[in-house]
Design a protein around this motif. Structure first.
Motif, PDB file in Angstrom:
ATOM      1  N   LEU A   1       0.818  -1.215   0.000  1.00 38.93           N
ATOM      2  CA  LEU A   1       0.000   0.000   0.000  1.00 38.93           C
ATOM      3  C   LEU A   1       0.852   1.265   0.000  1.00 38.93           C
ATOM      4  CD1 LEU A   1      -2.621  -1.217   2.615  1.00 38.93           C
ATOM      5  CD2 LEU A   1      -3.098  -0.724   0.205  1.00 38.93           C
ATOM      6  N   LEU A   2       2.129   1.107   0.338  1.00 43.36           N
ATOM      7  CA  LEU A   2       3.015   2.275   0.412  1.00 43.36           C
ATOM      8  C   LEU A   2       4.013   2.322  -0.742  1.00 43.36           C
ATOM      9  CD1 LEU A   2       3.709   2.215   4.268  1.00 43.36           C
ATOM     10  CD2 LEU A   2       2.141   3.708   3.005  1.00 43.36           C
ATOM     11  N   LYS A   3       3.825   1.435  -1.706  1.00 42.00           N
ATOM     12  CA  LYS A   3       4.718   1.385  -2.862  1.00 42.00           C
ATOM     13  C   LYS A   3       3.965   1.793  -4.123  1.00 42.00           C
ATOM     14  CE  LYS A   3       5.928  -2.956  -2.564  1.00 42.00           C
ATOM     15  NZ  LYS A   3       6.663  -4.226  -2.821  1.00 42.00           N
ATOM     16  N   ALA A   4       4.719   2.148  -5.163  1.00 42.73           N
ATOM     17  CA  ALA A   4       4.097   2.363  -6.472  1.00 42.73           C
ATOM     18  C   ALA A   4       3.563   1.018  -6.959  1.00 42.73           C
ATOM     19  CB  ALA A   4       5.118   2.920  -7.451  1.00 42.73           C
ATOM     20  N   TRP A   5       2.440   1.049  -7.649  1.00 41.02           N
ATOM     21  CA  TRP A   5       1.824  -0.190  -8.136  1.00 41.02           C
ATOM     22  C   TRP A   5       2.195  -0.403  -9.598  1.00 41.02           C
ATOM     23  CZ3 TRP A   5      -3.570   1.291  -5.749  1.00 41.02           C
ATOM     24  CH2 TRP A   5      -3.528   1.078  -4.358  1.00 41.02           C
ATOM     25  N   ASP A  14      -6.198  -9.353 -16.949  1.00 38.60           N
ATOM     26  CA  ASP A  14      -4.887  -9.124 -16.330  1.00 38.60           C
ATOM     27  C   ASP A  14      -4.930  -8.108 -15.192  1.00 38.60           C
ATOM     28  OD1 ASP A  14      -5.567  -7.092 -18.115  1.00 38.60           O
ATOM     29  OD2 ASP A  14      -3.496  -6.657 -18.656  1.00 38.60           O
ATOM     30  N   ILE A  15      -6.131  -7.710 -14.754  1.00 38.12           N
ATOM     31  CA  ILE A  15      -6.270  -6.715 -13.682  1.00 38.12           C
ATOM     32  C   ILE A  15      -6.467  -7.455 -12.359  1.00 38.12           C
ATOM     33  CG2 ILE A  15      -7.519  -4.693 -12.871  1.00 38.12           C
ATOM     34  CD1 ILE A  15      -6.260  -4.273 -15.616  1.00 38.12           C
ATOM     35  N   PRO A  16      -5.666  -7.178 -11.341  1.00 37.54           N
ATOM     36  CA  PRO A  16      -5.854  -7.854 -10.043  1.00 37.54           C
ATOM     37  C   PRO A  16      -7.219  -7.536  -9.446  1.00 37.54           C
ATOM     38  CG  PRO A  16      -3.743  -6.696 -10.134  1.00 37.54           C
ATOM     39  CD  PRO A  16      -4.523  -6.248 -11.327  1.00 37.54           C
ATOM     40  N   VAL A  17      -7.848  -8.535  -8.817  1.00 34.84           N
ATOM     41  CA  VAL A  17      -9.169  -8.349  -8.201  1.00 34.84           C
ATOM     42  C   VAL A  17      -9.164  -8.916  -6.783  1.00 34.84           C
ATOM     43  CG1 VAL A  17     -10.434  -8.333 -10.382  1.00 34.84           C
ATOM     44  CG2 VAL A  17      -9.977 -10.520  -9.245  1.00 34.84           C
ATOM     45  N   TRP A  18     -10.171  -8.570  -5.992  1.00 33.83           N
ATOM     46  CA  TRP A  18     -10.229  -8.958  -4.573  1.00 33.83           C
ATOM     47  C   TRP A  18     -10.939 -10.298  -4.362  1.00 33.83           C
ATOM     48  CZ3 TRP A  18     -12.386  -4.690  -6.820  1.00 33.83           C
ATOM     49  CH2 TRP A  18     -13.781  -4.672  -6.947  1.00 33.83           C
ATOM     50  N   HIS A  19     -11.593 -10.817  -5.409  1.00 31.22           N
ATOM     51  CA  HIS A  19     -12.272 -12.111  -5.308  1.00 31.22           C
ATOM     52  C   HIS A  19     -12.360 -12.679  -6.725  1.00 31.22           C
ATOM     53  CE1 HIS A  19     -15.564 -15.045  -4.836  1.00 31.22           C
ATOM     54  NE2 HIS A  19     -15.246 -15.061  -3.560  1.00 31.22           N
ATOM     55  N   PRO A  56      -4.764  -1.539  -7.768  1.00 37.70           N
ATOM     56  CA  PRO A  56      -4.315  -2.180  -6.529  1.00 37.70           C
ATOM     57  C   PRO A  56      -3.935  -3.655  -6.743  1.00 37.70           C
ATOM     58  CG  PRO A  56      -6.334  -0.943  -6.157  1.00 37.70           C
ATOM     59  CD  PRO A  56      -6.120  -0.963  -7.631  1.00 37.70           C
ATOM     60  N   PRO A  57      -2.780  -4.079  -6.229  1.00 37.93           N
ATOM     61  CA  PRO A  57      -2.353  -5.482  -6.360  1.00 37.93           C
ATOM     62  C   PRO A  57      -2.958  -6.315  -5.227  1.00 37.93           C
ATOM     63  CG  PRO A  57      -0.611  -4.202  -5.327  1.00 37.93           C
ATOM     64  CD  PRO A  57      -1.736  -3.232  -5.589  1.00 37.93           C
ATOM     65  N   PHE A  58      -4.229  -6.648  -5.361  1.00 43.28           N
ATOM     66  CA  PHE A  58      -4.983  -7.225  -4.241  1.00 43.28           C
ATOM     67  C   PHE A  58      -4.339  -8.470  -3.645  1.00 43.28           C
ATOM     68  CE2 PHE A  58      -8.291  -4.509  -6.048  1.00 43.28           C
ATOM     69  CZ  PHE A  58      -8.813  -3.951  -4.895  1.00 43.28           C
ATOM     70  N   ALA A  59      -3.730  -9.306  -4.475  1.00 41.14           N
ATOM     71  CA  ALA A  59      -3.146 -10.556  -3.964  1.00 41.14           C
ATOM     72  C   ALA A  59      -1.996 -10.292  -3.002  1.00 41.14           C
ATOM     73  CB  ALA A  59      -2.676 -11.425  -5.130  1.00 41.14           C
ATOM     74  N   GLU A  60      -1.344  -9.128  -3.139  1.00 38.17           N
ATOM     75  CA  GLU A  60      -0.202  -8.795  -2.286  1.00 38.17           C
ATOM     76  C   GLU A  60      -0.623  -8.104  -0.988  1.00 38.17           C
ATOM     77  OE1 GLU A  60       2.665  -6.463  -4.426  1.00 38.17           O
ATOM     78  OE2 GLU A  60       2.302  -7.558  -6.299  1.00 38.17           O
ATOM     79  N   ILE A  61      -1.857  -7.586  -0.957  1.00 37.94           N
ATOM     80  CA  ILE A  61      -2.306  -6.774   0.174  1.00 37.94           C
ATOM     81  C   ILE A  61      -2.924  -7.661   1.247  1.00 37.94           C
ATOM     82  CG2 ILE A  61      -3.829  -4.904   0.905  1.00 37.94           C
ATOM     83  CD1 ILE A  61      -3.624  -3.816  -2.003  1.00 37.94           C
ATOM     84  N   LEU A  62      -2.341  -7.639   2.429  1.00 41.23           N
ATOM     85  CA  LEU A  62      -2.818  -8.442   3.550  1.00 41.23           C
ATOM     86  C   LEU A  62      -3.423  -7.519   4.616  1.00 41.23           C
ATOM     87  CD1 LEU A  62       0.294 -10.793   3.903  1.00 41.23           C
ATOM     88  CD2 LEU A  62      -1.825 -11.232   2.626  1.00 41.23           C
TER      89      LEU A  62
END
Length: 691
Positions: A13-17, A391-396, A24-30
């Motif tokens: 969340l604090l890096k450039a995506w 190719d767009i990251p998603v939350w589900h 948002p790179p949802f798979a990386e966000i915990l």
């Protein structure tokens, strides 16, 4: 914050995506990333605001208003991702974090919105605004910024500011608790359907009930959940009166079960604090405070509209009630019509009067085809096109994404569709965004989301929509277009950043296209055969649209009136929420066979936050405009008339909050809206048919 901080360089969340379109790179966000990210975002924003506040140079539009628009970008970025997950794909850890974030958010914004020095700079500019040589959009932004700070209490004395801050913090906590309680009751309840419990239920409903069971780890079973898309078709179709009663009572008791999820005390405290806040700011009631900054302006104007609609709606509902009771007697039923019977017998009456029932058209309303229809209408009206991206990251895994391009083929937006009900998602349907359109320093394309709670087809079968579901899809997509077509400079004026009694215009107006023969003939195709909707069924569907409008209108208007009364009467009168509800419904003559669309303990619109508090009427205020606005296309003789569509784009969908909404509507329509258009649309100007 209490959470252990992760190193900033390891926090996505604090890096450039480095994802397509910087999504948002949802798979990386915990979950553990959020608290440290919020901590950094709050610190950054506070520093930015301090720099503006203490700028030694003379205040001007650029070093004050524009600088404020540039501030808080990290906070917006982190919050957008977080609140998307809280609503659409939560878990216990996320919900626990939400409690702390809501408190910290209030503590962060209070000193900003009540900063006397900063407000002094804004007020100075506001006072001499006519001499600043501002564009129309800049003038609107200055006025909205001044109003926002003034209404937050920036001009109060210090003692009042301290109390306001305490109230804001407590209200933030209570709003979060309310929504968590509601989600808890919805997650905890389900009713299993044995083979003997399925009489009257369609194959598509049973398939959806099996998919819902599988979602909860109950493969091979079928369940009814407390999602509206599960409850309403069950009440309509089930032949078991006992089970209808059980489902209805569970649905209407959400938040009112005397358990750890009970919302009654929460409501009482919210109302007391809102009343106190309004009093501190000099208003006689919370509704007076809230409505001053709306198109309606006063509680009296709102009550006037609602009462104008209530009388013919109630008369129609009472006539329908008598017809339904006669139908029960005709069938040999020895009971009085109850709220859990209304939808069931209304459907039978509709089949008799209009020779139509929802189950006949549902096989033709395939979710994917209705999405295509919504897209096609937008293409024909506004020239935008949609191409699905994988190719767009998603939350589900269920979430789909489309790239939106303008007439010239240039990137315009991304549109995320999250359509299916699941336990991790709150009920209802909504539009939100992960990023808003702006072009302050560079062209920023929006990331727009639609979330719904449709029933998923079982075993890979397509999801089939009821007519109400299909209308909801178009409604939320209308909100989505408001975000995607936004064409403003400043973030605070982007997309749906308008009055709540105007924000529903683009969404409700878009519903009209879903029910047009020109659209249904192309996109309503049978999910098994691919055959188009038969002309005869189409005609019967269109003829049946105004059926049961007395019920639907009474259900809505009563909720809007109760909302208004909660916020105009003294909070002390609301100490017993159930008694208050009963008293108000008796006062307006609410038919006993109809319940509120949202009983107080589940009325998230007005108690999960304050966005719609005193403002649930907004849907009807906007409906006056949307019914009148669609008339412009009908008068042109073409529902895709290019000249009318261009005005609609320029004056309504793309202008965001950059102009006064009344001025925007008149620019589009050439006049103020004609109020009776709403009653005509709902068929309430005609004399009720008495059985």
């Amino acid at each position: 914050m209490s959470e252990t901080s992760a190193p900033a360089e390891a926090n996505p969340l604090l890096k450039a995506w480095h994802t397509p379109f910087e999504t948002p790179p949802f798979a990386e966000i915990l979950p553990e990333h959020f608290l440290p990210a919020f901590e950094q975002a709050f610190a950054d924003h506070s520093a930015e605001v301090a720099a503006i506040t203490h700028d030694p140079t003379q205040p001007d539009f650029d070093n004050t208003i524009t600088a404020m628009e540039r501030s808080g970008r990290l906070l917006s970025k982190v919050a957008a991702v977080f609140y998307d997950l809280v609503s659409a794909h939560s878990n216990p850890q996320i919900l626990e974090i939400d409690k702390e974030v809501s408190l910290r958010m209030a503590r962060h914004w209070n000193p900003i919105m009540m900063n006397a020095v900063l407000f002094g700079r804004i007020a100075m500019l506001h006072e001499k605004r006519a001499k600043l040589g501002l564009t129309g959009e800049q003038l609107r932004l200055l006025e909205r910024t001044y109003t926002r700070f003034h209404r937050a209490g920036a001009g109060l004395d210090e003692a009042a500011k301290v109390r306001m801050a305490e109230i804001n913090e407590r209200l933030a906590h209570l709003g979060t608790s309310f929504s968590h309680h509601l989600l808890g009751d919805e997650q905890d309840w389900f009713m299993e359907l044995g083979e003997a419990d399925r009489a009257g239920l369609s194959d598509t409903f049973v398939a959806a009930a099996k998919a819902a069971a599988e979602e909860r780890g109950m493969a091979g079973k079928a369940i009814v959940t407390l999602s509206r898309s599960s409850v309403e078709p069950f009440l309509q179709s089930s032949e078991s009166r006992d089970l209808r009663e059980k489902v209805y009572k569970a649905f209407t008791a959400r938040g009112d079960n005397g358990n750890s999820n009970d919302n009654n005390e929460t409501i009482v405290e919210i109302l007391k604090l809102r009343e106190e806040r309004a009093g501190i700011l000099g208003y006689p009631t919370y509704a007076a405070y809230r409505l001053e900054d709306s198109m309606a302006k006063t509680p009296e104007a709102v009550r006037g509209l609602l009462e104008r609609v209530w009388k013919p709606a109630r008369a129609r509902a009472l006539a329908d009630r008598d017809a339904l009771q006669a139908l029960i007697a005709e069938e040999g039923g020895n009971f009085s019509l109850a709220p859990w019977d209304w939808r069931h017998y209304a459907e039978k009456l509709r089949q008799r009067r209009a020779n139509f029932d929802d189950s006949a058209i549902k096989p033709y309303l395939v979710l994917d085809h209705m999405i295509e229809a919504a897209f096609d209408c937008a293409t024909r009206l506004f020239g935008i096109t949609f191409e699905e991206r994988k190719d767009i990251p998603v939350w589900h895994p269920d979430v789909r994404v489309w790239e939106v391009k303008d007439r010239a083929g240039q990137h315009k937006a991304l549109f995320y569709g999250d359509y299916f009900a699941r336990p991790s998602k709150r009920s209802g349907a909504w539009m939100t965004s992960l990023r808003d359109q702006e072009r302050l320093d560079a062209e920023v394309a929006p990331l727009v989301i639609n979330v719904c709670n449709f029933a998923k087809g079982a075993d890979g079968a397509p999801s089939l929509l009821s007519p109400d579901d299909a209308r909801t899809l178009f409604h939320e997509f209308g909100h989505g277009l408001h975000g995607m077509l936004s064409d403003v400079t400043y973030p605070s004026l982007s997309g749906t950043s308008v009055f709540t009694d105007f924000v529903e215009l683009p969404s409700q107006l878009y519903e009209h296209w879903q029910e047009r023969p020109e659209v249904l003939q192309r996109f309503a195709r049978h999910y098994q055969t691919g055959e188009p909707l038969p002309d005869d069924l189409l005609k019967r569907f269109l003829a049946a649209r105004k059926f049961n409008q007395g019920f639907a209108t009474v259900e809505f208007v009563s909720s809007a009136l109760v909302d208004l009364e909660f916020h105009t009467q003294p909070a002390a009168a609301c100490g017993d929420v159930r008694a208050f509800e009963r008293r108000e419904l008796e006062k307006i003559g609410m038919p006993a066979e109809i319940s509120l669309r949202h009983r107080p303990t589940q009325f998230g619109h007005i108690f999960s936050g304050d966005h719609y508090a005193s403002g649930y009427y907004s849907y009807m205020w906007s409906e006056v405009m949307d019914a009148d606005a669609f008339g412009a296309f009908e008068e042109a003789g073409d529902i895709f008339d290019p000249a009318t569509a261009k005005r609609l784009h320029d004056d309504i969908y793309s202008s965001g909050g950059s102009r006064d909404p009344e001025e925007a509507y008149i620019a589009f329509r050439g006049r103020e809206p004609e109020p009776d258009a709403l009653l005509r649309r709902r068929g309430l100007l005609e004399t009720p048919e008495v059985a």
